[in-house]
Write an enzyme that holds these catalytic residues in place. Structure first.
Site, PDB file in Angstrom:
ATOM      1  CD  GLU A   6      38.075  28.370  -8.997  1.00 39.47           C
ATOM      2  OE1 GLU A   6      36.889  28.710  -9.189  1.00 39.47           O
ATOM      3  OE2 GLU A   6      38.466  27.852  -7.927  1.00 39.47           O
ATOM      4  CG  PHE A  20      37.232  17.005  -0.588  1.00 40.59           C
ATOM      5  CD1 PHE A  20      35.870  17.255  -0.682  1.00 40.59           C
ATOM      6  CD2 PHE A  20      38.091  18.066  -0.350  1.00 40.59           C
ATOM      7  CE1 PHE A  20      35.374  18.544  -0.546  1.00 40.59           C
ATOM      8  CE2 PHE A  20      37.599  19.356  -0.197  1.00 40.59           C
ATOM      9  CZ  PHE A  20      36.233  19.591  -0.294  1.00 40.59           C
ATOM     10  CD  GLN A  21      37.996  21.160  -3.237  1.00 39.37           C
ATOM     11  OE1 GLN A  21      39.186  21.366  -3.121  1.00 39.37           O
ATOM     12  NE2 GLN A  21      37.086  22.117  -3.100  1.00 39.37           N
ATOM     13  CE  LYS A  38      47.825  19.696  -0.156  1.00 37.68           C
ATOM     14  NZ  LYS A  38      46.720  19.768   0.807  1.00 37.68           N
ATOM     15  CG  MET A  52      22.994  37.747 -31.345  1.00 38.45           C
ATOM     16  SD  MET A  52      22.815  38.979 -32.672  1.00 38.45           S
ATOM     17  CE  MET A  52      24.442  39.718 -32.717  1.00 38.45           C
TER      18      MET A  52
END
Lengths: 171, 580
Positions: B52, B114-115, B164, B478
Site C-alpha cells: 500500500e 479484525f483488521q 464496509k 547521506m
C-alpha cells in the site's frame, strides 16, 4: 546541552467550528502535534440546529507562536473563524466552578459567609457539607478555592473559561 | 433521475464524475464491495500495487507529473497504516491525493475487530482533511468536497474512511452533481495594496533574489511561465527549493541553481547578501534557511503563499501576500506595467564572482565512476527526450537535484519534506501511467530502492517502461557522509551489506538489467537503457565514499558552506548534532 523552553503571554481564543465527529480531537491534537499549550478548553454547540460549536481555548506562548496557532487553526477545513479575544481588547471571561467543602461548627459558618462574599451559591447541602456554585473570572475562582482550602475543601470542578468581546457587535 | 445504488456504486460513480482515470490500490476484506463495483468497469483503471505504500507514492507521482489528483484505494487496518507514509509525504509536499480506505462495519468500530485500526485518528494530522462516512447518502457530497479540498488552496491528501456496511447499504444517487459544500474557500488573489507595496520594494531593490518553491509547480504550468515573465521584467536572479525545480529553466543565465543545505555557492551567497527576497510558493524550510538567525540577514522579505500558516512560521517577513502563485504573479506583472528593469549591474557582477567558485565541481578520483558524473551523463544523454525524473532520498537525490537540469514544471518528482526513502520507484510508475509517452527515470540509491523494490512487479504487470538508475555506492550515502563529517567516520550501520544482484533481480521480474562498472561503459549503458522498450534497472557502481557538496552543516549559516577541497573537522558540538 539543555532543552530550551519558551515562555509567553496568555491568550484566549474562540473558535467557531462545524459540529462534526472528531473536530475536538483535531483541534486538541493540533496543539499537541505542534507543541502548543492548552491551559483550558471548553466546547459546546451554540446553534439551534446543533451544527456549529464554539470552542474557547486559553493558551500561552510568544507572539509569533500565538500567530501560528491562529493560522494553523484557521486552515482546518471545519473551522469557520478564529478570534483572539486577548488581541481584540476588552472582553469578558467567565468560568463556572463547583466547590465541595465539608466541615462542622465555625468552619461551616465561615464557609457560608465567604460564599456570600463571593456570591457563590450552595447547590447541595448536607449537615456536614456544601457544594458551592461560583461563576467569575478565573482569578476570582482561584481566590475562593484558596480560602476554602483552609475550611475543608473536598473537591473542585471547573469548566474552563468562555469569553466574549465587550460592546454591541459580535467578534 | 435518481436511482437507488449501493455505497460502493456511488463511490465508483462519483470517482468517474471527478474524471478519475486511475486508482492505485490493493484489495482486502473491508473494501471487497468497492472492488466488486470496480470489476469490469472500463471507465476507471485500477493499478494493483504490491504494497500500500507503493499505492500512495504512485498516486503522488501521477499527481505531481500530471497536475491531477491521485486516487488511492486500500483496505482497513494494515492497508490504511501501510499507506500512511505516502499520505504524510503528500501532506508535507502538498500533493493532491484522495485516499479511500475501507473500515470495519459501523457496528464493529471500536471493538478491536479484525483488521480494524483508527484510520481517522491515525491520519488526522497527516491529511488536509479526513472523513468517516456513516451514511451512503453522504458519500456523493463527501467525495465531491474531498476532491475540492485536495486540489484547491494548498493541495494535500484527503482521506475518506468508508465502513464496509456503508459500502453495501443503498442510497439515492442523483444524476445531477451533488450540492456543492461551500465551506472551503481559500484566498486566491492578493489585495491591490499588497501588490503595489511589492512592486515598490522590487523597483527600489539593488540586490533582489526570487526564491521559488513547490507552490509555483502546484499552481499549474501557467505559474511557471508567469514566473519567467516576471523575471524578464525585473531582471532578478532566481533560485529554487528542491520542490520547485523546473519552474525556472536551468539553462537561463539568471538561474542560480538550488539553494539550501546542498544548494550552489552562488544561490546561498546571493540569499545571504540580498537586500530583497521575494519568496514565491516556498516555506523557509530548515533545509533552505540553515541557521535561522543568520538567514538572509540584510534583506527585506516578501512571502507569497496560498497557505497563511506558512507565513511567519519560522522566518518573519516584511510583506506577507496570501494568494495563489499564478494569480499573484499575474497581478505583479500587471502592476509592474511598463517600468524599466532596475539596474542590477553591480549585483550581477557580485553573483558572477560567486559563480566563478564553480561549487558543483568535483574531483575525479582514479578508476571509480564519480556519482556526479553518472548523473551528468544521464542528463546529457536523455535531455532531448524531455524525461520525467523521480528520486529516492539521500545523496543520489541531491546529486540529481544539482547535476540534472530541469526546464519545465512537473518533470521532477522527489520526496522533499518528509524525505521518504522508497518514494521514487512507485512515483515513477504513477508518472509513467499519467505520461505514457514520456521517458520516466527513477534515480535511486542502492539502499532506498530496496524500500519499495516489490513495485518492480507492478511495472512488469502493466508493461510500464520505467527506468531505474541506481547510483550504487554500497552505503546509505547521506548517513555515511554525516557520520564522516560529524561522528569521526564511525560508520554505524550505514554500509549496505548483502545487496542483491540487481541485474538478476531485474531479470527475475522480467525487467532488463544492466551493470556499469567502468566509466567507459557509462554512455553505452545509458543509451541501451533508453533504447530498451521496457523497464530497465541500471546498477551503476560508483565511488563509494564520495560526498555531496556544497553542504551547509546543520546549525550553520549560508556563508559557512563546505565545498570540495575544504578541510572538515569530522566533529560537531551537541547543539548542532541535535539538529536533523
Amino acid at each position: 546541552m539543555k532543552i530550551q523552553q519558551q515562555e509567553g503571554e496568555r491568550h484566549v481564543l474562540t473558535i467557531t467550528v462545524d459540529n462534526e465527529a472528531g473536530i475536538l480531537a483535531k483541534i486538541a491534537g493540533l496543539f499537541t502535534a505542534r507543541g502548543y499549550n492548552i491551559d483550558s478548553l471548553t466546547v459546546a454547540d451554540i446553534t439551534e440546529n446543533h451544527q456549529v460549536s464554539r470552542i474557547t481555548i486559553v493558551t500561552h506562548g510568544p507572539p509569533a507562536v500565538i500567530d501560528q496557532i491562529r493560522a494553523q487553526l484557521d486552515r482546518l477545513v471545519p473551522v469557520h473563524k478564529v478570534i483572539d479575544l486577548t488581541e481584540l481588547g476588552p472582553h469578558v471571561e467567565r468560568e463556572l466552578a463547583l466547590v465541595k467543602v465539608s466541615g462542622k461548627g465555625e468552619h461551616r459558618v465561615e464557609a457560608l459567609r465567604l460564599a456570600d462574599v463571593f456570591r457563590a451559591r450552595p447547590v447541595d447541602t448536607t449537615t456536614e457539607s456544601f457544594i458551592f456554585e461560583l461563576t467569575g473570572a478565573p482569578d476570582k475562582i482561584d481566590s475562593f478555592i484558596a480560602l476554602m482550602r483552609e475550611l475543608g475543601l473536598v473537591e473542585v470542578g471547573r469548566t474552563g473559561i468562555v469569553g466574549m468581546t465587550r460592546g454591541a457587535s459580535g467578534a | 433521475m435518481n436511482t437507488e445504488r449501493s455505497g460502493a456504486d456511488i463511490l465508483v460513480e462519483s470517482l468517474v464524475r471527478q474524471g478519475v482515470e486511475f486508482v492505485f490500490g490493493y484489495p482486502g476484506g473491508a473494501v471487497l464491495p468497492i472492488y466488486d463495483a470496480l470489476f469490469g468497469d472500463a471507465r476507471i483503471r485500477h493499478i494493483l500495487v504490491r504494497h500500500e505504500a507503493g499505492a500512495a507514492h504512485a498516486a503522488e507521482g501521477y499527481a505531481r507529473s500530471t497536475g491531477k489528483p491521485g486516487v488511492v484505494l486500500v483496505t482497513s487496518g494494515p492497508g490504511a497504516t501501510n499507506a500512511v507514509t505516502g499520505i504524510a509525504d503528500a501532506f508535507m509536499d502538498s500533493i493532491p491525493l484522495v485516499i479511500i480506505t475501507g473500515q470495519v462495519a459501523t457496528g464493529l468500530i471500536g471493538s478491536d475487530a479484525f483488521q480494524e485500526a483508527d484510520t481517522i485518528g491515525i491520519t488526522r494530522h497527516c491529511t488536509k482533511h479526513n472523513y468517516l462516512v456513516r451514511d451512503p447518502g453522504e458519500l456523493a457530497a463527501t467525495i465531491d468536497e474531498a476532491f475540492q479540498i485536495a486540489t484547491q488552496g494548498r493541495p494535500g491528501p484527503v482521506l475518506i474512511d468508508i465502513p464496509k456496511d456503508v459500502q453495501v447499504a443503498t442510497a439515492m444517487l442523483s444524476d445531477a452533481a451533488p450540492q456543492r459544500r461551500l465551506r472551503y474557500q481559500p484566498q486566491i488573489e492578493a489585495g491591490a495594496d499588497e501588490i503595489a507595496r511589492a512592486v515598490a520594494l522590487i523597483a527600489k531593490a539593488k540586490a533582489p533574489v526570487l526564491y521559488t518553491g513547490g507552490g509555483v509547480i502546484n499552481s499549474g504550468p501557467g505559474a511557471s511561465s508567469l514566473l519567467r515573465r516576471l523575471q524578464a521584467l525585473i531582471g532578478a536572479p532566481v533560485t529554487s527549493t528542491l520542490m520547485g525545480l523546473g519552474a525556472f529553466p536551468a539553462d537561463h543565465p539568471e538561474w542560480l541553481g538550488m539553494l539550501g543545505m546542498h544548494g550552489t555557492f552562488e544561490a546561498n551567497m546571493a540569499m545571504n547578501r540580498a537586500d530583497l527576497i521575494v519568496c514565491i510558493g516556498a516555506r523557509f524550510d530548515d533545509r533552505v534557511t540553515g541557521r535561522l538567525d543568520a538567514f538572509a540577514p540584510h534583506s527585506t522579505k516578501i512571502h507569497i503563499d496560498i497557505d497563511r500558516a506558512s507565513i511567519n512560521k519560522t522566518v518573519p517577513v516584511d510583506l506577507p501576500i496570501v494568494g495563489d502563485c499564478a494569480r499573484v504573479l499575474g497581478q505583479l506583472i500587471d502592476a509592474w506595467g511598463e517600468r524599466p528593469a532596475p539596474d542590477l549591474t553591480e549585483w550581477k557582477a557580485r553573483i558572477q564572482g560567486w559563480r566563478a567558485r564553480d561549487s558543483l565541481a568535483y574531483p575525479k578520483t582514479g578508476a571509480e565512476i564519480m556519482p556526479q558524473l553518472a548523473i551528468e551523463r544521464l542528463f546529457a544523454l536523455t535531455r532531448d527526450r524531455d524525461p520525467i525524473i523521480s528520486t529516492e532520498v539521500g545523496q543520489h537525490q541531491m546529486w540529481a537535484a544539482q547535476h540534472f537540469q530541469f526546464f519545465a514544471p512537473n518533470k521532477w518528482l522527489t520526496s522533499g519534506g518528509l524525505g521518504t526513502m522508497g518514494y521514487g520507484l512507485p512515483a515513477a510508475i504513477g508518472a509513467q501511467l499519467g505520461n505514457p509517452e514520456s521517458l520516466v527515470i527513477d534515480i535511486a540509491g542502492e539502499a532506498s530502492i530496496q524500500m519499495n523494490i516489490q513495485e518492480l512487479g507492478t511495472a512488469s504487470q502493466y508493461r510500464l517502461p520505467v527506468k531505474v538508475f541506481i547510483v550504487n555506492n554500497e552505503y546509505m550515502g547521506m548517513v555515511r557522509q554525516w557520520q564522516e563529517l560529524t561522528y569521526e567516520s564511525r560508520y554505524s550501520n550505514s554500509y549496505s551489506d548483502s545487496l542483491p544482484d540487481f541485474v538478476k533481480l531485474a531479470e527475475a521480474y522480467g525487467w532488463k538489467g544492466i551493470r556499469i562498472e567502468r566509466e567507459d561503459q557509462l554512455d553505452a549503458a545509458i543509451e541501451a537503457m533508453i533504447a530498451h522498450d521496457g523497464p530497465v534497472i541500471v546498477d551503476c557502481l560508483v565511488a563509494k565514499q564520495a560526498n555531496c557538496y556544497p553542504m551547509i552543516p546543520s546549525g550553520a549559516a549560508h556563508t559557512e558552506m563546505i565545498l570540495y577541497g575544504d578541510a572538515v573537522a569530522g566533529t560537531m558540538d551537541d547543539e548542532a548534532k541535535a539538529l536533523v
